[in-house]
Design an enzyme around this catalytic site. Structure first.
Site, PDB file in Angstrom:
ATOM      1  N   SER A  10      -3.028  12.674  -6.820  1.00 50.01           N
ATOM      2  CA  SER A  10      -4.514  12.257  -6.281  1.00 50.01           C
ATOM      3  C   SER A  10      -5.717  13.285  -6.895  1.00 50.01           C
ATOM      4  O   SER A  10      -6.870  12.927  -6.458  1.00 50.01           O
ATOM      5  CB  SER A  10      -4.407  12.369  -4.813  1.00 50.01           C
ATOM      6  OG  SER A  10      -4.519  13.547  -4.432  1.00 50.01           O
ATOM      7  N   GLY A  12      -5.817  16.061  -5.665  1.00 48.41           N
ATOM      8  CA  GLY A  12      -6.137  17.055  -4.626  1.00 48.41           C
ATOM      9  C   GLY A  12      -5.090  18.362  -4.847  1.00 48.41           C
ATOM     10  O   GLY A  12      -4.207  18.384  -5.667  1.00 48.41           O
ATOM     11  N   CYS A  98      -0.788   1.136   2.540  1.00 44.90           N
ATOM     12  CA  CYS A  98      -0.753   1.706   1.140  1.00 44.90           C
ATOM     13  C   CYS A  98       0.573   2.413   0.937  1.00 44.90           C
ATOM     14  O   CYS A  98       1.158   2.137  -0.424  1.00 44.90           O
ATOM     15  CB  CYS A  98      -2.065   2.980   1.167  1.00 44.90           C
ATOM     16  SG  CYS A  98      -2.037   3.263  -0.577  1.00 44.90           S
ATOM     17  N   CYS A 197     -10.192   5.960   2.122  1.00 42.83           N
ATOM     18  CA  CYS A 197     -10.841   6.143   0.676  1.00 42.83           C
ATOM     19  C   CYS A 197     -11.468   5.076   0.399  1.00 42.83           C
ATOM     20  O   CYS A 197     -12.302   5.219  -0.647  1.00 42.83           O
ATOM     21  CB  CYS A 197      -9.639   6.325  -0.165  1.00 42.83           C
ATOM     22  SG  CYS A 197      -8.485   4.946  -0.279  1.00 42.83           S
TER      23      CYS A 197
END
Length: 311
Positions: A10, A12, A98, A197
């Site tokens: 991601s 991150g 998701c 998000c």
């Protein structure tokens, strides 16, 4: 070891550290970043910083990187479900959707396409083989405050043997950041996002108003007796258990205890009115091969941060 792993990245800290751990364990790591929606700044320019961050980490670690355009699938399975849930006066959990359809659905298809043996993500959770059940099982992380098993309940049990969670022995975010700093990853100090998000500034009400086919109607806030005690802005702005933001002054604190979409009413009551000894659940997904015809003792919770209780 030499096994190929497709790692969801991601941009991150968690997924970047996962790449480090997998490499140290001898896996051939391939990174992939899912492009799920258009991120637009105030000047209407597209923002792809998370993709750029993931790509830089992959370059730093000398691993292959792919970008998966899944905007259409994300809209179908996550955003539309989000909108329809609020239309039906229920509160959705977009991360669950998701994970089920994209991170452990479409992503797994990509892994097969790339001849990978496993898929991995930066979730704080465990998958282990259970002698008791004679199958792979999903288990809570040791650090309960970081455990994310709650969000993975909907995934297919068939893919459990193909999952790796490199952070399963990492106890907290600080430990992950230490590993990132030791490996000089440029995302080591990147802030953690807690928001949905695809919604700007966590303003889900504005998002729904822009994307629903009709605006929510105002209506009455009522007690269980039917007494009107206030007005609501539209059912989409309320959820069961809510106390703040009701805009009501009353002789005792009021909580949302029910939402009546048929009559367009928000029903409120005292805290004691929230407590139930029964609930019904749909979309149940069993990750264990167990006899479902007989009663089962379980631990259950209705919110991510809630403490599991015997049920």
């Amino acid at each position: 070891m030499g096994k190929r792993v497709l790692l969801g990245m991601s941009g991150g800290v968690d997924s970047s550290v996962s790449a480090v751990i997998l490499k140290e364990q001898g896996y051939e790591v391939i990174g992939a970043t899912m492009k799920l929606h258009n991120c637009i700044d105030e000047n209407n320019n597209e923002i792809n910083s998370y993709i750029d961050d993931a790509k830089k980490v992959c370059e730093q670690l000398n691993i292959e990187h792919h970008v998966m355009d899944l905007k259409e699938e994300f809209n179908k399975y996550v955003i539309q479900n989000f909108i329809e849930s609020y239309k039906n006066a229920t509160t959705p959990n977009p991360c669950v959707q998701c994970n089920k359809y994209l991170k452990f659905g479409e992503f797994y298809k990509k892994a097969i396409e790339l001849n990978c043996d496993y898929i991995a993500t930066g979730h704080y959770v465990k998958v282990e083989y259970s002698e008791k059940y004679e199958q792979y099982v999903l288990k809570m992380a040791d650090e309960r405050n970081k455990d994310q098993s709650y969000f993975l309940y909907g995934i297919s049990k068939e893919i459990l043997p193909k999952l790796i969670f490199p952070l399963k022995n990492i106890n907290n975010k600080n430990d992950a950041r230490i590993i990132a700093k030791e490996n000089m990853l440029q995302v080591a100090e990147k802030k953690e996002s807690q928001e949905i998000c695809f919604i700007d500034n966590n303003d889900y009400g504005s998002f729904l108003e822009k994307n629903m086919d009709k605006l929510p109607k105002k209506g009455n806030i009522v007690l269980k007796t039917g007494e009107v005690v206030g007005k609501h802005r539209g059912l989409i702005y309320y959820t069961i258990g809510q106390r703040k933001g009701l805009g009501i002054s009353y002789k005792y604190p009021l909580y949302v205890v029910d939402i009546d979409s048929k009559n367009n009413q928000v029903i409120v009551g005292e805290e004691k009115d929230l407590y139930k000894n029964k609930l019904s659940a749909d979309n149940v997904n069993f990750l264990l091969n167990i006899d479902k015809t007989n009663p089962i003792k379980v631990k259950a919770k209705v919110r991510f941060r809630a403490e599991p209780k015997e049920a």
